[in-house]
Structure formats: structure tokens, C-alpha cells
Design an enzyme around this catalytic site. Structure first.
Site, PDB file in Angstrom:
ATOM      1  CD1 TRP A 213      -1.220 -47.827 -62.459  1.00  0.00           C
ATOM      2  CD2 TRP A 213      -2.087 -45.886 -61.772  1.00  0.00           C
ATOM      3  NE1 TRP A 213      -2.600 -47.911 -62.581  1.00  0.00           N
ATOM      4  CE2 TRP A 213      -3.148 -46.737 -62.160  1.00  0.00           C
ATOM      5  CE3 TRP A 213      -2.403 -44.613 -61.299  1.00  0.00           C
ATOM      6  CZ2 TRP A 213      -4.501 -46.349 -62.106  1.00  0.00           C
ATOM      7  CZ3 TRP A 213      -3.742 -44.230 -61.227  1.00  0.00           C
ATOM      8  CH2 TRP A 213      -4.784 -45.083 -61.622  1.00  0.00           C
TER       9      TRP A 213
HETATM   10  C1  LIG Z   1      -8.166 -46.304 -64.369  1.00  0.00           C
HETATM   11  C2  LIG Z   1      -9.364 -45.777 -63.629  1.00  0.00           C
HETATM   12  C3  LIG Z   1     -10.367 -45.146 -64.331  1.00  0.00           C
HETATM   13  C4  LIG Z   1     -11.473 -44.633 -63.675  1.00  0.00           C
HETATM   14  N1  LIG Z   1     -12.386 -43.954 -64.410  1.00  0.00           N
HETATM   15  C5  LIG Z   1     -13.358 -43.255 -63.798  1.00  0.00           C
HETATM   16  C6  LIG Z   1     -14.171 -42.357 -64.553  1.00  0.00           C
HETATM   17  O1  LIG Z   1     -14.000 -42.206 -65.756  1.00  0.00           O
HETATM   18  N2  LIG Z   1     -15.139 -41.671 -63.897  1.00  0.00           N
HETATM   19  C7  LIG Z   1     -15.325 -41.796 -62.551  1.00  0.00           C
HETATM   20  O2  LIG Z   1     -16.207 -41.105 -62.021  1.00  0.00           O
HETATM   21  N3  LIG Z   1     -14.579 -42.655 -61.810  1.00  0.00           N
HETATM   22  C8  LIG Z   1     -13.591 -43.374 -62.402  1.00  0.00           C
HETATM   23  N4  LIG Z   1     -12.766 -44.213 -61.656  1.00  0.00           N
HETATM   24  C9  LIG Z   1     -13.159 -44.558 -60.278  1.00  0.00           C
HETATM   25  C10 LIG Z   1     -12.736 -43.578 -59.192  1.00  0.00           C
HETATM   26  O3  LIG Z   1     -11.395 -43.275 -59.351  1.00  0.00           O
HETATM   27  C11 LIG Z   1     -12.986 -44.197 -57.817  1.00  0.00           C
HETATM   28  O4  LIG Z   1     -14.331 -44.585 -57.766  1.00  0.00           O
HETATM   29  C12 LIG Z   1     -12.720 -43.280 -56.650  1.00  0.00           C
HETATM   30  O5  LIG Z   1     -11.456 -42.703 -56.747  1.00  0.00           O
HETATM   31  C13 LIG Z   1     -12.858 -44.001 -55.306  1.00  0.00           C
HETATM   32  O6  LIG Z   1     -12.641 -43.096 -54.265  1.00  0.00           O
HETATM   33  P1  LIG Z   1     -12.024 -43.525 -52.852  1.00  0.00           P
HETATM   34  O7  LIG Z   1     -11.935 -42.282 -52.041  1.00  0.00           O
HETATM   35  O8  LIG Z   1     -12.754 -44.667 -52.305  1.00  0.00           O
HETATM   36  O9  LIG Z   1     -10.553 -44.068 -53.178  1.00  0.00           O
HETATM   37  P2  LIG Z   1      -9.266 -43.266 -53.667  1.00  0.00           P
HETATM   38  O10 LIG Z   1      -9.654 -42.089 -54.478  1.00  0.00           O
HETATM   39  O11 LIG Z   1      -8.363 -44.253 -54.278  1.00  0.00           O
HETATM   40  O12 LIG Z   1      -8.612 -42.723 -52.317  1.00  0.00           O
HETATM   41  C14 LIG Z   1      -8.003 -43.525 -51.344  1.00  0.00           C
HETATM   42  C15 LIG Z   1      -7.027 -42.675 -50.558  1.00  0.00           C
HETATM   43  O13 LIG Z   1      -6.588 -43.336 -49.389  1.00  0.00           O
HETATM   44  C16 LIG Z   1      -5.191 -43.199 -49.259  1.00  0.00           C
HETATM   45  N5  LIG Z   1      -4.686 -44.325 -48.462  1.00  0.00           N
HETATM   46  C17 LIG Z   1      -4.654 -45.624 -48.824  1.00  0.00           C
HETATM   47  N6  LIG Z   1      -4.159 -46.378 -47.837  1.00  0.00           N
HETATM   48  C18 LIG Z   1      -3.872 -45.544 -46.820  1.00  0.00           C
HETATM   49  C19 LIG Z   1      -3.315 -45.740 -45.521  1.00  0.00           C
HETATM   50  N7  LIG Z   1      -2.964 -46.952 -45.085  1.00  0.00           N
HETATM   51  N8  LIG Z   1      -3.149 -44.653 -44.732  1.00  0.00           N
HETATM   52  C20 LIG Z   1      -3.487 -43.413 -45.181  1.00  0.00           C
HETATM   53  N9  LIG Z   1      -4.012 -43.189 -46.390  1.00  0.00           N
HETATM   54  C21 LIG Z   1      -4.206 -44.238 -47.208  1.00  0.00           C
HETATM   55  C22 LIG Z   1      -4.701 -43.170 -50.678  1.00  0.00           C
HETATM   56  O14 LIG Z   1      -3.414 -42.624 -50.778  1.00  0.00           O
HETATM   57  C23 LIG Z   1      -5.781 -42.326 -51.351  1.00  0.00           C
HETATM   58  O15 LIG Z   1      -5.532 -40.955 -51.240  1.00  0.00           O
HETATM   59  C24 LIG Z   1     -11.626 -44.769 -62.270  1.00  0.00           C
HETATM   60  C25 LIG Z   1     -10.606 -45.414 -61.566  1.00  0.00           C
HETATM   61  C26 LIG Z   1      -9.482 -45.902 -62.234  1.00  0.00           C
HETATM   62  C27 LIG Z   1      -8.382 -46.543 -61.459  1.00  0.00           C
HETATM   63  S1  SF4 Z   2       4.635 -40.232 -59.805  1.00  0.00           S
HETATM   64 FE1  SF4 Z   2       6.077 -40.885 -61.379  1.00  0.00          FE
HETATM   65  S2  SF4 Z   2       7.288 -42.532 -60.446  1.00  0.00           S
HETATM   66 FE2  SF4 Z   2       5.482 -42.221 -59.191  1.00  0.00          FE
HETATM   67  S3  SF4 Z   2       4.021 -43.751 -59.975  1.00  0.00           S
HETATM   68 FE3  SF4 Z   2       3.601 -41.812 -61.024  1.00  0.00          FE
HETATM   69  S4  SF4 Z   2       4.817 -41.914 -62.913  1.00  0.00           S
HETATM   70 FE4  SF4 Z   2       5.610 -43.506 -61.534  1.00  0.00          FE
END
Ligand SMILES: Cc1cc2nc3c(=O)[nH]c(=O)nc-3n(C[C@H](O)[C@H](O)[C@H](O)COP(=O)(O)OP(=O)(O)OC[C@H]3O[C@@H](n4cnc5c(N)ncnc54)[C@H](O)[C@@H]3O)c2cc1C
Ligand code: SF4
Ligand code: SF4
Lengths: 159, 620
Positions: free
Chosen positions: A43
Site C-alpha cells: 500500500w
Molecule cells: C485512505 C483513507 C483515508 C481516510 N481518511 C480518514 C480521515 O481523514 N479521517 C477519519 O476520521 N477517517 C478516515 N478514514 C477512515 C478510517 O480509517 C476508518 O473509518 C476506520 O479505520 C475504521 O475502523 P475499523 O476498526 O472498522 O477498521 P480498521 O481500522 O481497518 O481495523 C481493522 C483491524 O482488523 C484487523 N483484521 C482484519 N482481518 C482480521 C482477521 N481475519 N483476524 C484478525 N484481525 C483482522 C486489521 O489488521 C485491522 O487492525 C480513512 C481511511 C482511508 C483508507
Molecule cells: S509496510 Fe512497507 S512493504 Fe508493507 S505495505 Fe507498507 S510500505 Fe508496503
């Protein structure tokens, strides 16, 4: 820009392996140094780049849309609480940026909730979370409820 | 099989996935359960896992009631408007009334929130967003979670939830494997808070080859929250509501700060404003929804897609004026470095300086998640003091499986929660989970040896399968007996793209296409039993694929069920090309029977907190 590792800088410490959220930084068994095993699942999050003590990891823009000849370098210094970036364009233009990453000594101001006084039964029965109501408005104001805000649930109201 | 079994017993609260939702849950759980056993099982390393791994430059959900800026109901109106009327207003109101207390704590923990130098208040990016220096957002919330949890198990890919063998439809923990050691991990727990995040890479991405990792949502967002819950038989809601993002081309760099703070705007390839041109056309599909302010995200996409299809692309973001101001230029770049570094790399490599030229925008492939301008997820109970009876069954954020809670992307009906709202939902779920245990709801849970053994066989099967057949062929990846996870992912993405409304078909689908998709997904499921994994890394990819496949199936079922085009710009039902409030001003709810694999679909009533009149009064 998927990452790659400079052969002469990497000492195989494994910090990048430990941190990569995509599980794609692995140690090569012959060279005992790290490399990106699956660039098309990278990523370009720079987690590994920031974590490498040897500055051995860099990124090169994705081959399918990024021409060669650029670089984005980073230095994250937790003790100073800063992160600095240097962007070099293909045409040689340079841009530098510096941002804070924290305002307090690392982790010192996060309370250990096991040591907090246990919540009262009244608190448990309420809708409050830890540190509420104080932290909602940083004054004596309470939690918003339907009643306090003059609201009622209605089925299928269109607007 | 020689895979070591490691059992963690007597857990009270188990976080499956510790992104923003899971860390919030782990941290708060300690307050309500000071002597409880709190455990985290996380696929990666919680210091940099989930969608916030590279940081964020804004907190997109903050009310500011403290300064009289917004009330929770204002946010409900905003989110409802953006989602074309269909949200869980009880859950949204509840999240919004607590979210500020989360953000105020973040500030105290050391997260750098920018301040308005004139007022001393947080610097607003927009009405709901505040600007932060959030490079270390994830490490900071991870630190909080670590302070509360008894133990953090990093690098555990959770594959299944465990069910109670004594009582139907009650949770009993989760199982998975360690991605490094290959050990089989069994977590026996009274409650589970699912925070395993949303899904990227379900639909074929625009980028090809090496660039396939440059997805908008993280490539490791494997839809596990959905896969795990659907497999266990939890009800899901609004899964058809996938999201398409208008973003900077190829890098998918965020546009929020550009629109809101830098006041840049879009124009077509001829340098013309184009959104107003599509007003009548959009009105024919969605009626008066096009008059709503602000214009719903999907409808702005709709105009962009149509303008490009009319041959007047590309769409540009007009940055040249704003970027003459050195401060705004700095914000523009730091915004990328703080959350989408790849966009900075792309512009550096292509010599795009937004001061000198206006960069291109595009619409992305669809994503399935529930905390952005979309609300896919589990059907969860709301809070007692707000929710109507249909939305309340005892414990806040509890799914339709007893003892299974959710937060963030896992919870359906709650768009625009973002990072702060997801963390807040985790806190709400943690309090409710502790109460559930204290109320004696988790007594007498039994997990049979059989259940544990069966799951183990299933989990490691791709490794065994590969071992068995790999020597049948000379070398390479082509085998008549197995496909590898990457080959499977390609198949999934192609079929979802072509039949379920992906980018190559202009986001278009219909009943016939969706039925073909379901058929192909069913056959693919048979092939998933023949996945081959050559090592533990591929085993991780195999299970991510399974979760993505299950998520896709549910998305397709929901898309088929809703016979209307509710969100043009996200997807179109060609055979029902109109928004239909008469029949479809409802929430869609599905359940997959874990025994038969059959789906039951139903409509759930959509309750509103705010009536039409109040709305107008407020607008005036
Ligand atoms: C590019 C981008 C920009 C964003 N901009 C903003 C912003 O400016 N402001 C804002 O407030 N929000 C922003 N967001 C949104 C925010 O990131 C999400 O709303 C938030 O992270 C969702 O939380 P979550 O806990 O549901 O998911 P996540 O934070 O993605 O957490 C999911 C977790 O589950 C774990 N996991 C997944 N599958 C498994 C499995 N099978 N077993 C064990 N663990 C697992 C993952 O490793 C991860 O740690 C943005 C997101 C992105 C991608
Ligand atoms: S930690 Fe490094 S290798 Fe892994 S997804 Fe991020 S940039 Fe790519
Ligand atoms: S962190 Fe740096 S030095 Fe250590 S293994 Fe990775 S690339 Fe090599």
C-alpha cells in the site's frame, strides 16, 4: 511505490517484517536480508520505511503508472516527536516538510484504566462512557438524549 | 497434522481485529471490567494495522458541542442526507453524542490536533472534520489498547468465530492461526467484539500489475468483519451500499481537505463546470433528493461519471489558484504525506506540481465498508434510551448473535463514523459486553472438542492440499487440482466487476447479471475448498480470500434484493433505474443460514429522529 531494500544497508534485523500490515516484508533465506515478497499487495504505507533503523528501505513508484527518477524519503523521530519528508521530483524539484507526531512524551498521558476508581452502579446503569460526562463538553453539561434534544423516533418519515 | 494447538481460556472480552474500533473497545473494556480478562487477536501488528496504518490528516467526525458548533442530531441529518435517507439514526445519534469525549481524550494523549489561532478552537476542515497531524494516530491508540489489554496476540489471522455448543446462537470465542509460527490458536471467550474492518479488492481495481496494491482502502482490509459474522449466522444490513470514491487519479489521494479547506473545485476537460448540467438527468432518477444540501456523495459521483462518458474528460481538480498560497500548498502536500503517501510519490514521479497544473480526478472501483460515506455491516442493537423496539435487543452494538458485538466498519447503518466514530463505537461495545457478562448472560458456555478439531482441519487444509498435489506438476503455478489465493482473488474480482457493477461496466448491473454472479460465486466456493497455499503467507491470503468471497456473496444478495437505484454514482440497477421510496425506503437485512448456506432477505423499517418540518426549520 512498492518498497525495495538496499543490499548494503540492511542488516536483517527484522523490524520491517514485524511491522508490515500486509505481511510482505520477509527475510530472504540466502542473503539474510529483507525484501518485499509481494509488491502488488504493498500500500506504500511506509510503515516499514519508518521502522527501519538502517534507512535501508525505499520505495519506487508503481511500474504501471509511475515513471522512474523520483524519491520520497522520510525520517520519523519519536524522541523528538517529529516526522520529516523530502520529496524529489523527476525533474529535480525538491520539497521538504516537517510535522509533529505527538505533543506529549510517548504514552505517558494515557491513563491506565485498571488503576482508576471502579465505576459506581449508577454510572454502570447510565449511558455514560469512561470520563463522561465531563469529556463530552469539557464542562458540566450532560449527555444528549432524545428528550433533551426534543426528538422522537418516527417510522418511515420521508424528507 | 503437526500444527501446535494453543488455547487461551477464560477470556471475558476478545477483540477480533484492533484497528480504530478494536483499540477503542480494548481500552474502554478495562474501565467497566477491571478484573476481566481482556485479549486482542490481531492479524498484523496493532502499532500499524488497519486502515489507519499510514496515519490520517483529519478526524472526520467531531461535533464540537463544546463550542456550540453542532449537535448529534445535526450529524444524523447530515449522514442521512448523504446516504439518500437510509441509515440507522439511533446508532448514529448514539455515536455522535459520545464522539467528542473520544476526541478530547486523543488530545490529552498527545495526538496533535491543529488549532485555529484566532479562536483557540480545533481547526475545522469542514463542518464535521478537524485537522490533525496524525502520522502517529494508530501507534497512539494502540498504546492505549496495550495499557488496558491483558495480552495482545499480534499476527493471528482469525478465521472463524466459535459458537457455544450448549446454547443456540451464542458466541464462545474465535479461532485462527499465527501467520509466523503456524500455530493453531483457540480463544475461548464470553464475548467477542468484532473490529476486523471493511473490504478492498472485492471488485477488480483500476490499477493493474505492480500497482494493484494502490487501492483506496488498504489492501489488507479483507472484509473479515463481514466474513466472520456472516459465516456465524449474524444478520447483515445495507450490504448493497458499496462505495465508489472520487479521488486523485491513480494515487487515490484524498480530496476532503482540497474541497473543504483549500477550496479547490472540479471542472471537465474543457475547463467547464459540469455538475449542474446533470441536474435534470439526476432528478429523473432520484427526484427531489438532488435538491438536498450538501449534494449527496453518490450524486456528485454520478455527475462525474456521466460527464466522462459524454466524452468531456478528464475531470480536473482546480488547484492552481489555491496552491499559490504557500500555507495552502503545504497543507495540500502534508495531507498526502499524512495518509496517502503514494499520491505524493506519483506526483513526484510524473512532475505534477498542483501549483502549475490542475491534477486529474477519477472514480475508483467499489469498496465494501461501513464507516465512510457508506454503511455496510452487521445488524446491531442500539442503545436502550434511543432505539425503537425493532432496533433494540438488550445490549448496545450487540449483533443478532448473543455475545457478539461490533465496532467501526463491522456495524451496519452507521456511515460517517470514520476513525473517531469507530473508536467510539468500540468503547460503546466494550461497555455493553461487560454488562452482558455481569448480567450472567455468558454462563455455561460449552465448546466441544469436535468444533475445535473441525476448524483446525479446515484452517490448514490449503497447506495440506498443496503438499499433496504440488509434485504432480514439474513447476509453476498451473495445477489441475488447486488454484492459489492470487488466482482466486483474480477470479473473484473479475466476476464481481462484470456482474455486480464494477468499474469496467460503468457500475451497472441488473437481476440477470446478479443471478449469474451468485451462480459463479457458488461454484467458486467449491473451488475454495481446493485452494493451495505453499506457505503461511499464502495461507493468510487464502483466508482473506474466503472472507472476501463471503462478503461478495452477501453484497450480491443484497444488490439483487433491493429493486431500485438508490445511490446512482455507487451503482445502478439497469432494470430498476429509479429511486423508489414507495417500496424501498427501508433497510435491507439478510441472514445466511450457516447450516444450509441459504440467504433470507427482509425489509426492516427505517425510523427517523427528525421529521420533515424540523428539517426545513433547521435549514431556514
Ligand atoms: C485512505 C483513507 C483515508 C481516510 N481518511 C480518514 C480521515 O481523514 N479521517 C477519519 O476520521 N477517517 C478516515 N478514514 C477512515 C478510517 O480509517 C476508518 O473509518 C476506520 O479505520 C475504521 O475502523 P475499523 O476498526 O472498522 O477498521 P480498521 O481500522 O481497518 O481495523 C481493522 C483491524 O482488523 C484487523 N483484521 C482484519 N482481518 C482480521 C482477521 N481475519 N483476524 C484478525 N484481525 C483482522 C486489521 O489488521 C485491522 O487492525 C480513512 C481511511 C482511508 C483508507
Ligand atoms: S509496510 Fe512497507 S512493504 Fe508493507 S505495505 Fe507498507 S510500505 Fe508496503
Ligand atoms: S528493518 Fe531495515 S535493516 Fe532491518 S531487516 Fe528490515 S530492511 Fe533490513
Amino acid at each position: 511505490m512498492p518498497t525495495f531494500v538496499y543490499m548494503t544497508r540492511c542488516d536483517g534485523c527484522g523490524h520491517c517484517v514485524d511491522i508490515c500490515p500486509s505481511d510482505i516484508m520477509h527475510i530472504d533465506t540466502t542473503t539474510r536480508r529483507a525484501y518485499n515478497i509481494e509488491p502488488d499487495m504493498c500500500w506504500e504505507c511506509y510503515s516499514c520505511v519508518k521502522a527501519c533503523p538502517q534507512n535501508a528501505i525505499d520505495a519506487r513508484g508503481y511500474a504501471d503508472f509511475a515513471p522512474l527518477g523520483h524519491s520520497v524519503r522520510v525520517l520519523r523521530e519519536e524522541d523528538k516527536g517529529t516526522i520529516s519528508w523530502r520529496i524529489k521530483f523527476r525533474n529535480g524539484t525538491e520539497k521538504n516538510f516537517l510535522s509533529p507526531i505527538t505533543t506529549k512524551p510517548w504514552g505517558k498521558h494515557i491513563p491506565k484504566l485498571a488503576d482508576e476508581p471502579a465505576p459506581s452502579q449508577e454510572m454502570r446503569d447510565s449511558e455514560y462512557l469512561y470520563s463522561e460526562p465531563k469529556y463530552i463538553r469539557m464542562d458540566e453539561g450532560g449527555l444528549h438524549t432524545l428528550e433533551s434534544n426534543g426528538l422522537k423516533m418516527k417510522e418511515g418519515v420521508y424528507y | 497434522m503437526a500444527y501446535k494447538t494453543i488455547i487461551e481460556d477464560d477470556i471475558d472480552v476478545l477483540m477480533v481485529g484492533a484497528g480504530l474500533g478494536g483499540t477503542g473497545a480494548a481500552w474502554e473494556a478495562r474501565y467497566w471490567g477491571q478484573d476481566k480478562k481482556i485479549i486482542i487477536a490481531e492479524k498484523a501488528n496493532i502499532d500499524r494495522s488497519g486502515a489507519v496504518a499510514q496515519g490520517l490528516y483529519a478526524i472526520n467526525c467531531y461535533m464540537g458541542t463544546r463550542w456550540g458548533e453542532n449537535n448529534p442530531e445535526d450529524h444524523v441529518r447530515y449522514a442521512r442526507n448523504d446516504l439518500m435517507g437510509l441509515v440507522r439514526e439511533d446508532l448514529l445519534f448514539d455515536m455522535a453524542r459520545h464522539v467528542d469525549s473520544t476526541v478530547h481524550q486523543f488530545e490529552e494523549w498527545g495526538l496533535p490536533l491543529m488549532k485555529n489561532p484566532d479562536t483557540g478552537q480545533y481547526l475545522r476542515e469542514g463542518k464535521w472534520q478537524i485537522m490533525i497531524h496524525g502520522e502517529s494516530y494508530k501507534p497512539i491508540v494502540a498504546e492505549a489498547a496495550k495499557k488496558s489489554a491483558d495480552k495482545v496476540f499480534n499476527r493471528i489471522c482469525v478465521t472463524h468465530l466459535l459458537m457455544d455448543d450448549a446454547k443456540e446462537n451464542r458466541i464462545a470465542g474465535a479461532v485462527g492461526f499465527n501467520v509466523r509460527t503456524g500455530d493453531y490458536h483457540v480463544f475461548k471467550s464470553k464475548t467477542v467484539i468484532c473490529g476486523a474492518g471493511g473490504a478492498s479488492n472485492i471488485f477488480k481495481p483500476r490499477s493493474v500489475g505492480e500497482g494493484a496494491g494502490r487501492t483506496w482502502y488498504a489492501p489488507w482490509s479483507s472484509g473479515s468483519a463481514y466474513g466472520l459474522m456472516i459465516d456465524a449466522g449474524a444478520k447483515m444490513t445495507q450490504m448493497e451500499n458499496r462505495i465508489v470514491l472520487a479521488r486523485f487519479k491513480d494515487g487515490y489521494g484524498p480530496v476532503g481537505a482540497y474541497f473543504l479547506h483549500l477550496h479547490t473545485y472540479t471542472q471537465n476537460g474543457m475547463g467547464e463546470e459540469y455538475e449542474s448540467k446533470w441536474y435534470e438527468h439526476t432528478k429523473e432518477i432520484v427526484g427531489e433528493y438532488i435538491d438536498h444540501q450538501p449534494t449527496p456523495t453518490c450524486l456528485r459521483n454520478h455527475a462525474m461519471i456521466n460527464e466522462v462518458n459524454a466524452g468531456r474528460g478528464p475531470i480536473h481538480m482546480v488547484t492552481m489558484q489555491a496552491f499559490q498560497d504557500p500555507h495552502l500548498e503545504e497543507v495540500g502536500w502534508e495531507n498526502f504525506l499524512g495518509m496517502t503517501i503514494g499520491q505524493a510519490v506519483l506526483w513526484a514521479s510524473t512532475d505534477v506540481d498542483p501549483k502549475k497544473e490542475n491534477p486529474e480526478l477519477t472514480t475508483s472501483e467499489p469498496y465494501v465498508m461501513g464507516s465512510h460515506a457508506t454503511c455496510c455491516g452487521g445488524w446491531a442493537s442500539g442503545p436502550e434510551d434511543v432505539s425503537p423496539p425493532e432496533y433494540f435487543w438488550g445490549y448496545n452494538r450487540m449483533m443478532t448473535i448473543e455475545g457478539l458485538f461490533g465496532a467501526g466498519d463491522a456495524v451496519g447503518g452507521t456511515p460517517h463514523a470514520f476513525s473517531s466514530g469507530s473508536f467510539t463505537e468500540g468503547r460503546l461495545a466494550a461497555k455493553a459486553a461487560c454488562k452482558y457478562i455481569d448480567d450472567g448472560k455468558a454462563e455455561g458456555i460449552v465448546v466441544s472438542e469436535k468444533q475445535i478439531e473441525d476448524r483446525k482441519q479446515e484452517i490448514f487444509k490449503p497447506l495440506e492440499h498443496y503438499k499433496k498435489y504440488r509434485n504432480e506438476i514439474v513447476a509453476g503455478t498451473v495445477s489441475p487440482h488447486y488454484i492459489n489465493p492470487k488466482q482466486g482473488l483474480d477470479r473473484l474480482q473479475k466476476l464481481m466487476d462484470e456482474y455486480c457493477g464494477g468499474v469496467t461496466v460503468g457500475y451497472m448491473t441488473n437481476e440477470k447479471l446478479l443471478n449469474i454472479a451468485l451462480k459463479k460465486l457458488r461454484i467458486m466456493e467449491e473451488d475454495l475448498d481446493s485452494l493451495g497455499a505453499k506457505d503461511l503467507h499464502e495461507l493468510l491470503r487464502a483466508w482473506e480470500l474466503r472472507h472476501r468471497h463471503r462478503t461478495s456473496e452477501c453484497v450480491t444478495q443484497h444488490t439483487l434484493f433491493r429493486k431500485e437505484t438508490r445511490w446512482p454514482g455507487y451503482y445502478y440497477r439497469g432494470d430498476a433505474l429509479k429511486l423508489d421510496d414507495e417500496d424501498w425506503h427501508v433497510l435491507t437485512v439478510s441472514r445466511r443460514d450457516p447450516k444450509t448456506g441459504e440467504y433470507t432477505m427482509e425489509k426492516a423499517p427505517c425510523y427517523h429522529l427528525v421529521g420533515e418540518d424540523e428539517e426545513k426549520e433547521n435549514a431556514a
